[in-house]
Design an enzyme around this catalytic site. Structure first.
Site, PDB file in Angstrom:
ATOM      1  N   ASP A  25       3.198   0.726   4.597  1.00 65.42           N
ATOM      2  CA  ASP A  25       2.132   0.006   3.898  1.00 65.42           C
ATOM      3  C   ASP A  25       1.810   0.722   2.603  1.00 65.42           C
ATOM      4  O   ASP A  25       2.042   1.928   2.478  1.00 65.42           O
ATOM      5  CB  ASP A  25       0.877  -0.098   4.761  1.00 65.42           C
ATOM      6  CG  ASP A  25      -0.045  -1.199   4.258  1.00 65.42           C
ATOM      7  OD1 ASP A  25       0.180  -2.362   4.605  1.00 65.42           O
ATOM      8  OD2 ASP A  25      -0.967  -0.895   3.473  1.00 65.42           O
ATOM      9  N   ARG A  74       7.204  -9.162   3.503  1.00 66.15           N
ATOM     10  CA  ARG A  74       6.607  -9.104   4.848  1.00 66.15           C
ATOM     11  C   ARG A  74       7.542  -9.668   5.921  1.00 66.15           C
ATOM     12  O   ARG A  74       7.097 -10.273   6.890  1.00 66.15           O
ATOM     13  CB  ARG A  74       5.267  -9.859   4.899  1.00 66.15           C
ATOM     14  CG  ARG A  74       4.162  -9.214   4.099  1.00 66.15           C
ATOM     15  CD  ARG A  74       3.622  -7.988   4.820  1.00 66.15           C
ATOM     16  NE  ARG A  74       2.524  -7.366   4.097  1.00 66.15           N
ATOM     17  CZ  ARG A  74       1.238  -7.615   4.335  1.00 66.15           C
ATOM     18  NH1 ARG A  74       0.871  -8.456   5.247  1.00 66.15           N
ATOM     19  NH2 ARG A  74       0.314  -6.997   3.644  1.00 66.15           N
ATOM     20  N   TYR A  78      -8.411  -1.234  -3.283  1.00 67.38           N
ATOM     21  CA  TYR A  78      -8.780  -0.964  -1.882  1.00 67.38           C
ATOM     22  C   TYR A  78      -9.531   0.361  -1.750  1.00 67.38           C
ATOM     23  O   TYR A  78     -10.458   0.486  -0.955  1.00 67.38           O
ATOM     24  CB  TYR A  78      -7.533  -0.944  -0.993  1.00 67.38           C
ATOM     25  CG  TYR A  78      -6.899  -2.314  -0.842  1.00 67.38           C
ATOM     26  CD1 TYR A  78      -7.382  -3.220   0.090  1.00 67.38           C
ATOM     27  CD2 TYR A  78      -5.829  -2.708  -1.645  1.00 67.38           C
ATOM     28  CE1 TYR A  78      -6.812  -4.482   0.228  1.00 67.38           C
ATOM     29  CE2 TYR A  78      -5.258  -3.961  -1.523  1.00 67.38           C
ATOM     30  CZ  TYR A  78      -5.752  -4.846  -0.582  1.00 67.38           C
ATOM     31  OH  TYR A  78      -5.197  -6.094  -0.465  1.00 67.38           O
ATOM     32  N   ARG A  89       4.300 -10.341  12.059  1.00 64.97           N
ATOM     33  CA  ARG A  89       3.751 -11.016  13.237  1.00 64.97           C
ATOM     34  C   ARG A  89       4.365 -12.365  13.564  1.00 64.97           C
ATOM     35  O   ARG A  89       4.154 -12.886  14.644  1.00 64.97           O
ATOM     36  CB  ARG A  89       2.236 -11.161  13.083  1.00 64.97           C
ATOM     37  CG  ARG A  89       1.508  -9.840  13.258  1.00 64.97           C
ATOM     38  CD  ARG A  89       0.103  -9.895  12.727  1.00 64.97           C
ATOM     39  NE  ARG A  89       0.130 -10.032  11.274  1.00 64.97           N
ATOM     40  CZ  ARG A  89      -0.937  -9.949  10.483  1.00 64.97           C
ATOM     41  NH1 ARG A  89      -2.127  -9.765  11.010  1.00 64.97           N
ATOM     42  NH2 ARG A  89      -0.820 -10.061   9.174  1.00 64.97           N
TER      43      ARG A  89
HETATM   44  O1  CP3 Z   1       7.359  -6.489   3.594  1.00 61.00           O
HETATM   45  C1  CP3 Z   1       7.551  -5.867   4.651  1.00 61.00           C
HETATM   46  O2  CP3 Z   1       7.998  -6.409   5.698  1.00 61.00           O
HETATM   47  C2  CP3 Z   1       7.329  -4.368   4.663  1.00 61.00           C
HETATM   48  C3  CP3 Z   1       6.059  -3.917   5.136  1.00 61.00           C
HETATM   49  C4  CP3 Z   1       4.793  -4.111   4.320  1.00 61.00           C
HETATM   50  C5  CP3 Z   1       3.540  -4.222   4.940  1.00 61.00           C
HETATM   51  N1  CP3 Z   1       2.583  -4.210   3.968  1.00 61.00           N
HETATM   52  C6  CP3 Z   1       3.314  -4.279   6.389  1.00 61.00           C
HETATM   53  C7  CP3 Z   1       2.029  -4.766   6.911  1.00 61.00           C
HETATM   54  C8  CP3 Z   1       4.591  -4.129   2.944  1.00 61.00           C
HETATM   55  C9  CP3 Z   1       5.606  -4.114   1.807  1.00 61.00           C
HETATM   56  C10 CP3 Z   1       3.191  -4.171   2.736  1.00 61.00           C
HETATM   57  C11 CP3 Z   1       2.565  -4.132   1.395  1.00 61.00           C
HETATM   58  C12 CP3 Z   1       1.113  -4.329   1.270  1.00 61.00           C
HETATM   59  N2  CP3 Z   1       0.125  -3.865   2.102  1.00 61.00           N
HETATM   60  C13 CP3 Z   1       0.490  -4.970   0.167  1.00 61.00           C
HETATM   61  C14 CP3 Z   1       1.204  -5.535  -1.040  1.00 61.00           C
HETATM   62  C15 CP3 Z   1       1.934  -6.789  -0.775  1.00 61.00           C
HETATM   63  C16 CP3 Z   1       1.082  -7.948  -0.340  1.00 61.00           C
HETATM   64  O3  CP3 Z   1       1.369  -8.484   0.728  1.00 61.00           O
HETATM   65  O4  CP3 Z   1       0.187  -8.327  -1.088  1.00 61.00           O
HETATM   66  C17 CP3 Z   1      -0.898  -4.943   0.393  1.00 61.00           C
HETATM   67  C18 CP3 Z   1      -1.972  -5.531  -0.506  1.00 61.00           C
HETATM   68  C19 CP3 Z   1      -1.117  -4.217   1.602  1.00 61.00           C
HETATM   69  C20 CP3 Z   1      -2.424  -3.860   2.245  1.00 61.00           C
HETATM   70  C21 CP3 Z   1      -2.574  -4.490   3.584  1.00 61.00           C
HETATM   71  N3  CP3 Z   1      -1.851  -4.131   4.705  1.00 61.00           N
HETATM   72  C22 CP3 Z   1      -3.458  -5.527   3.947  1.00 61.00           C
HETATM   73  C23 CP3 Z   1      -4.418  -6.221   3.001  1.00 61.00           C
HETATM   74  C24 CP3 Z   1      -3.255  -5.770   5.299  1.00 61.00           C
HETATM   75  C25 CP3 Z   1      -4.026  -6.715   6.162  1.00 61.00           C
HETATM   76  C26 CP3 Z   1      -3.618  -8.126   5.979  1.00 61.00           C
HETATM   77  C27 CP3 Z   1      -2.576  -8.534   6.983  1.00 61.00           C
HETATM   78  O5  CP3 Z   1      -1.577  -9.158   6.575  1.00 61.00           O
HETATM   79  O6  CP3 Z   1      -2.808  -8.238   8.177  1.00 61.00           O
HETATM   80  C28 CP3 Z   1      -2.225  -4.914   5.756  1.00 61.00           C
HETATM   81  C29 CP3 Z   1      -1.649  -4.846   7.120  1.00 61.00           C
HETATM   82  C30 CP3 Z   1      -0.177  -5.021   7.265  1.00 61.00           C
HETATM   83  N4  CP3 Z   1       0.764  -4.442   6.462  1.00 61.00           N
HETATM   84  C31 CP3 Z   1       0.491  -5.755   8.295  1.00 61.00           C
HETATM   85  C32 CP3 Z   1       1.864  -5.597   8.074  1.00 61.00           C
HETATM   86  C33 CP3 Z   1       2.991  -6.135   8.916  1.00 61.00           C
HETATM   87  C34 CP3 Z   1      -0.171  -6.488   9.434  1.00 61.00           C
HETATM   88  C35 CP3 Z   1      -0.667  -5.479  10.429  1.00 61.00           C
HETATM   89  C36 CP3 Z   1      -0.368  -5.798  11.871  1.00 61.00           C
HETATM   90  O7  CP3 Z   1       0.777  -6.057  12.248  1.00 61.00           O
HETATM   91  O8  CP3 Z   1      -1.339  -5.726  12.611  1.00 61.00           O
END
Ligand code: CP3
Length: 344
Positions: free
Chosen positions: A77, A27, A153, A31
């Site tokens: 994502d 990640r 999910y 943010r």
């Molecule tokens: O790692 C990186 O920088 C690459 C981008 C990336 C994102 N999600 C961007 C993201 C990667 C590799 C993921 C993987 C992901 N997404 C996983 C597996 C890894 C982990 O962290 O457990 C999972 C379970 C998801 C599903 C997901 N996406 C959730 C549960 C959420 C909401 C929680 C949160 O952190 O907000 C997201 C949203 C998400 N994916 C954001 C980002 C940067 C935040 C959204 C935003 O900026 O508003």
């Protein structure tokens, strides 16, 4: 490919320890960076950002410019696969993902077998833009969710504390649940191959919720589908470099490594170092495992924790990372402190 010989991150995945471990953060585009928040605000929704090649490439490159990490991970994502399968996927601000729940056998019967990869064209376009912009020494990581985690999910329609809806469906209707997993296996193979073709140098399979399963279920729903994905990708690209992240797998990591044939495993901060060295790092590379909360803390506690991670794993094939994603409230100065400590 001779180019990969110059990337320390790929060298570790190929079996060569580096004296200074290559590093990146899960990640890392996100943010906690003001420049990400700025792009995010003008992109509209989260998926609009994922599907805008220029902006997705820009936020992928931001942490590389700022910190000089050894690998970039494409900004996207794991839930773009259900989206491409025609499921409704939305990200509500402050609430995380919302999908239309696939919670009974009748609904699963309507699940499409094939994703529309045309919908994911912007991801491939972003990969091309990033690969062109990156220094040849910096690796580009493509990814997907492991079928089990993506299915949690899809079945629940949202994140849950214990993945109960998917676990219940797997017990009540194993054939139905196996159909979801099979669709995800086949489409994840295609998706990863298309990412390699677009310029990804390595792949990571995120199984964030692997740790909630009992051993027999873990073998069936986490290990076997991951093994099939690795096999399917390597059938077309024999030297594909693949990292597995079965978060919380604990004592089952050696079985996961043995069965899946991944090149590295990403471990969380609860892993027992001696066990990991003897049973995992003796066979493949290890990635991890700083606690994201100590990165928020900073100071002497952070220095100590970084030193511990290095003492535990840096004598072997190792990629420095966090044990899970960086938290939005993490101060940038602490990331810089961590990098200085690792690189000396
Ligand atoms: O790692 C990186 O920088 C690459 C981008 C990336 C994102 N999600 C961007 C993201 C990667 C590799 C993921 C993987 C992901 N997404 C996983 C597996 C890894 C982990 O962290 O457990 C999972 C379970 C998801 C599903 C997901 N996406 C959730 C549960 C959420 C909401 C929680 C949160 O952190 O907000 C997201 C949203 C998400 N994916 C954001 C980002 C940067 C935040 C959204 C935003 O900026 O508003």
């Amino acid at each position: 490919m001779p180019q990969s010989a110059t990337k320390p991150f790929i060298d570790v995945l190929s079996g060569q320890r580096q004296s200074i471990p290559p590093m990146w953060m899960m990640r890392q585009a996100g943010r906690y960076l003001p420049e990400y928040r700025e792009v995010r605000a003008k992109a509209g929704g989260f998926l609009d950002l994922c599907f805008n090649p220029q902006l997705a490439a820009e936020v992928t490159l931001q942490p590389i410019r700022r910190f000089g990490f050894d690998a970039a991970i494409i900004f996207s994502d794991i839930l773009v696969i259900p989206h491409a399968l025609g499921r409704s996927v939305r990200f509500e601000v402050g609430e995380g993902p919302r999908l239309d729940p696939l919670d009974d056998p009748a609904k699963v019967a309507t699940l499409a077998a094939h994703a529309d990869f045309g919908k994911l064209e912007p991801v491939f376009e972003a990969l091309k833009l990033v690969r062109t912009a990156l220094d040849p020494k910096t690796a580009l990581i493509g990814f997907c969710g492991a079928p089990w985690t993506v299915a949690t999910y899809m079945v629940a329609g949202q994140g849950t504390p214990d993945q109960a809806p998917a676990r219940m469906m797997a017990y009540r209707h194993p054939e139905t649940f196996a159909k979801i997993i099979d669709v995800l296996v086949e489409n994840s193979i295609q998706y990863l191959l298309l990412q390699l073709e677009a310029g990804a140098n390595a792949l990571q399979i995120f199984d964030t919720w692997a740790g909630v399963l009992p051993p027999a279920e873990f073998a069936r729903w986490s290990v076997q589908p991951t093994r099939r994905i690795v096999e399917g990708v390597r059938a077309k690209v024999p030297d594909a470099k693949i990292i597995g992240f079965p978060r919380g797998a604990g004592a089952q990591l050696p079985a996961y490594v043995e069965a899946t044939d991944v090149n590295a495993v990403s471990i969380d901060w609860t892993a027992e170092p001696g066990f990991i060295r003897e049973r995992v790092q003796s066979k493949i590379a290890v990635q991890g495992n700083l606690d994201p909360l100590v990165l928020i803390t900073g100071g002497a506690a952070l220095d100590r924790a970084v030193d511990d991670v290095l003492a535990n794993f840096a004598q072997g094939r190792f990629i420095f990372n966090l044990g899970h994603g960086i938290q939005p409230e993490t101060p940038i100065a602490h990331v810089e402190q961590m990098i200085r400590r690792v690189r000396g």
